[in-house]
Design an enzyme around this catalytic site. Structure first.
Site, PDB file in Angstrom:
ATOM      1  N   GLN A 108      16.570  39.458   5.951  1.00 17.75           N
ATOM      2  CA  GLN A 108      15.543  40.318   5.367  1.00 17.75           C
ATOM      3  C   GLN A 108      15.687  41.732   5.919  1.00 17.75           C
ATOM      4  OE1 GLN A 108      13.542  39.387   3.031  1.00 17.75           O
ATOM      5  NE2 GLN A 108      12.543  37.421   3.408  1.00 17.75           N
ATOM      6  N   ARG A 125      16.448  43.843  10.167  1.00 20.33           N
ATOM      7  CA  ARG A 125      15.276  43.507  10.968  1.00 20.33           C
ATOM      8  C   ARG A 125      15.635  42.988  12.360  1.00 20.33           C
ATOM      9  NH1 ARG A 125      10.724  40.126   7.850  1.00 20.33           N
ATOM     10  NH2 ARG A 125       9.884  40.246   9.968  1.00 20.33           N
ATOM     11  N   ARG A 158      34.405  45.565   8.453  1.00 21.04           N
ATOM     12  CA  ARG A 158      35.306  45.728   9.593  1.00 21.04           C
ATOM     13  C   ARG A 158      36.772  45.625   9.184  1.00 21.04           C
ATOM     14  NH1 ARG A 158      33.155  42.228  14.184  1.00 21.04           N
ATOM     15  NH2 ARG A 158      31.703  43.963  14.413  1.00 21.04           N
ATOM     16  N   GLY A 180      19.519  45.183  16.600  1.00 21.94           N
ATOM     17  CA  GLY A 180      20.750  45.858  16.198  1.00 21.94           C
ATOM     18  C   GLY A 180      21.975  45.002  16.388  1.00 21.94           C
ATOM     19  N   GLU A 199      14.315  28.180   3.529  1.00 20.44           N
ATOM     20  CA  GLU A 199      13.185  28.654   2.714  1.00 20.44           C
ATOM     21  C   GLU A 199      12.885  27.731   1.553  1.00 20.44           C
ATOM     22  OE1 GLU A 199      11.874  33.064   2.822  1.00 20.44           O
ATOM     23  OE2 GLU A 199      13.723  32.919   1.666  1.00 20.44           O
ATOM     24  N   GLY A 202      16.824  38.921  -4.956  1.00 19.24           N
ATOM     25  CA  GLY A 202      17.763  37.938  -5.485  1.00 19.24           C
ATOM     26  C   GLY A 202      18.803  37.464  -4.485  1.00 19.24           C
ATOM     27  N   LYS A 203      18.487  37.507  -3.179  1.00 21.90           N
ATOM     28  CA  LYS A 203      19.470  37.104  -2.151  1.00 21.90           C
ATOM     29  C   LYS A 203      19.932  35.665  -2.350  1.00 21.90           C
ATOM     30  CE  LYS A 203      16.851  37.953   1.398  1.00 21.90           C
ATOM     31  NZ  LYS A 203      15.672  38.487   0.676  1.00 21.90           N
ATOM     32  N   THR A 204      18.978  34.738  -2.528  1.00 23.38           N
ATOM     33  CA  THR A 204      19.345  33.329  -2.663  1.00 23.38           C
ATOM     34  C   THR A 204      20.157  33.097  -3.922  1.00 23.38           C
ATOM     35  OG1 THR A 204      17.356  32.672  -1.454  1.00 23.38           O
ATOM     36  CG2 THR A 204      18.458  30.972  -2.758  1.00 23.38           C
TER      37      THR A 204
END
Length: 465
Positions: A347, A366, A408, A369, A228, A203-205
């Site tokens: 992702q 992904r 941060r 780093g 996307e 459900g990111k979008t």
């Protein structure tokens, strides 16, 4: 008052020779590259090096050090500079004239470089992005703008505090969801890059669109760069949330008269929200920067998602880890340059699938780093029922955890939400989990009785008894 650029820079160097105490004034305005003559540049570099080594800054010491550095500075030239400089009292005026001439040369050089790139058929967006960056650099003036005196930094802080107290602060942008903002320390910091990461299907979008619409409604213009989904799919998601009609029906099915009325009401509301969407399905970071500068008073940039950003012509010659590292750094720099937060979707790799609890970790980001390092905040989405083969479908809300794994500028933690992905809705439930969950289920499931996850687990145990 001097008008010739060479006379001005010779007067600057002559002033330093006459009185080394004026060097800090010059350092606040000029870099060695601002001097045209190599001899003047060498004298200035030598004087700065002596000052940093706590050695005397006088003609004799400068001459000896310059000879040690093989700078090619003569005693006669030093004497000439001191003779043509009437006084060191006007060094700031001379230095500003040198800086002015240096900026003009840089503008001329930029024009020639842009012309070469145009003639070389470079990408238009990359040319414009370079022009924009260089112009911003030139507008900042000399090096003095990079250094704040202690009292200046304190004044800047208390100026910000005054805006916070008056409710006019724009140094951070709330997401519009109180529980998320509390975890973040108030919202997303202007100039910060925030990563919203999850496995596909979590459900990111949907979450990003909910945040984007709330920011557009309450704070100001938002740019949503989707790589996307096209604009029709994104708009269907937004209309679905307001009209209560599944996005799939809005895109593919015939609608009833009643549904068209709901759609018209939802459209009227969306038309008032300053949320801008890109049209091109493939963009570079330079393209994103160009789009962002076209939106007046932009408050938030959303990118869906980082892995789909085009590396551009130069990036295609590099491996994925290398160019993804560059893209991450470029997005962070863009957020700082525009002084707005950037919410960047990402992702997670498949390592989450191999864990027993499948809860995301920072190591699951992904490609590189650098994403974790560059980010001011990392938010994960996790739905336990996503891995349940018997999970409820339709309009039943799904329990969604939003995990702030890095922050941060504040603390970390988790808040609970209820996500109805069929209608692209997001409900906070942390304040009163049991009743809020039931209200959300009733609102989206036609009034039927639903149970919280804890109640469902208890009922299951009773049945298997």
């Amino acid at each position: 008052m001097m008008t010739d650029g060479l006379e001005a820079e010779q007067a600057v160097v002559g002033s330093i020779l006459l009185d080394g105490q004026c060097l800090p004034v010059v350092e606040g305005l000029l870099r060695p590259e601002d001097f045209v003559l190599e001899a003047d540049r060498a004298i200035y570099r030598t004087a700065v090096a002596l000052a940093r080594a706590n050695r005397p800054v006088d003609p004799l010491t400068i001459l000896e050090e310059a000879r040690t550095r093989h700078a090619g500075v003569s005693r006669e030239y030093l004497m000439q500079l001191m003779e043509i400089t009437p006084t060191a009292a006007n060094v700031e005026l001379y230095a500003r004239q040198v800086r002015e001439q240096s900026v003009r040369r840089a503008i001329r050089s930029l024009g020639e470089e842009l012309q070469r790139r145009v003639d070389g058929h470079d990408e238009t967006a990359a040319i414009l992005a370079q022009a924009g960056r260089r112009v911003e650099e030139l507008q900042t003036g000399g090096v003095g703008g990079d250094l704040l005196a202690p009292e200046e930094s304190l004044l800047a802080f208390f100026d910000h505090r005054g805006k916070v107290d008056a409710g006019t602060a724009c140094r951070f942008v709330p997401t519009g969801f109180r529980d998320i903002d509390l975890l973040l320390g108030g919202g997303m910091l202007a100039g910060g890059m925030y990563i919203l990461a999850a496995r596909p299907g979590m459900g990111k979008t949907t979450v990003a669109l909910n945040i984007a619409d709330r920011v557009a409604e309450r704070s100001g213009p938002v740019l949503f760069v989707s790589l996307e989904m096209d604009e029709e799919q994104l708009t269907a998601k937004r209309l679905s949330r307001l009209a209560g009609i599944p996005g799939s029906r809005l895109l593919m099915d015939q609608l009833t008269e009643e549904e068209y009325q709901k759609l018209a009401q939802a459209s009227a509301k969306l038309s008032r929200l300053p949320l801008h969407i890109n049209r091109s399905p493939s963009v570079t970071v330079d393209d994103i920067a160009l789009l962002a500068r076209q939106v007046k008073d932009l408050r938030l940039l959303v990118v869906d998602y980082i892995g789909k950003i085009s590396p551009g012509r130069e990036g295609r010659r590099k491996d994925r880890i290398e160019y993804m590292t560059e893209i991450s750094g470029a997005l962070k720099t863009l957020a700082r340059t525009l002084r707005i937060p950037a919410l960047v979707l990402c992702q997670l790799n498949r390592q989450t699938e191999g864990q027993r609890d499948r809860v995301p970790q920072l190591s699951h980001l992904r490609d590189t780093g650098a994403i974790e390092q560059d980010a001011d905040g990392v938010l994960f989405l996790y739905r336990a029922d996503y891995y349940d083969r018997h999970r409820p479908g339709g309009f039943a809300p799904s329990p969604l955890e939003i995990i702030v794994a890095k922050n941060r500028h504040g603390g970390t933690g988790t808040c609970e939400m209820a996500a109805c992905l069929a209608l692209s809705k997001l409900h906070p439930v942390s304040n009163d989990p049991r009743r809020a969950w039931q209200r959300a289920c009733a609102a989206e499931g036609g009034g039927r009785k639903e149970h919280t996850p804890a109640e469902n687990e208890k009922r299951s145990e009773e049945r298997t008894g």
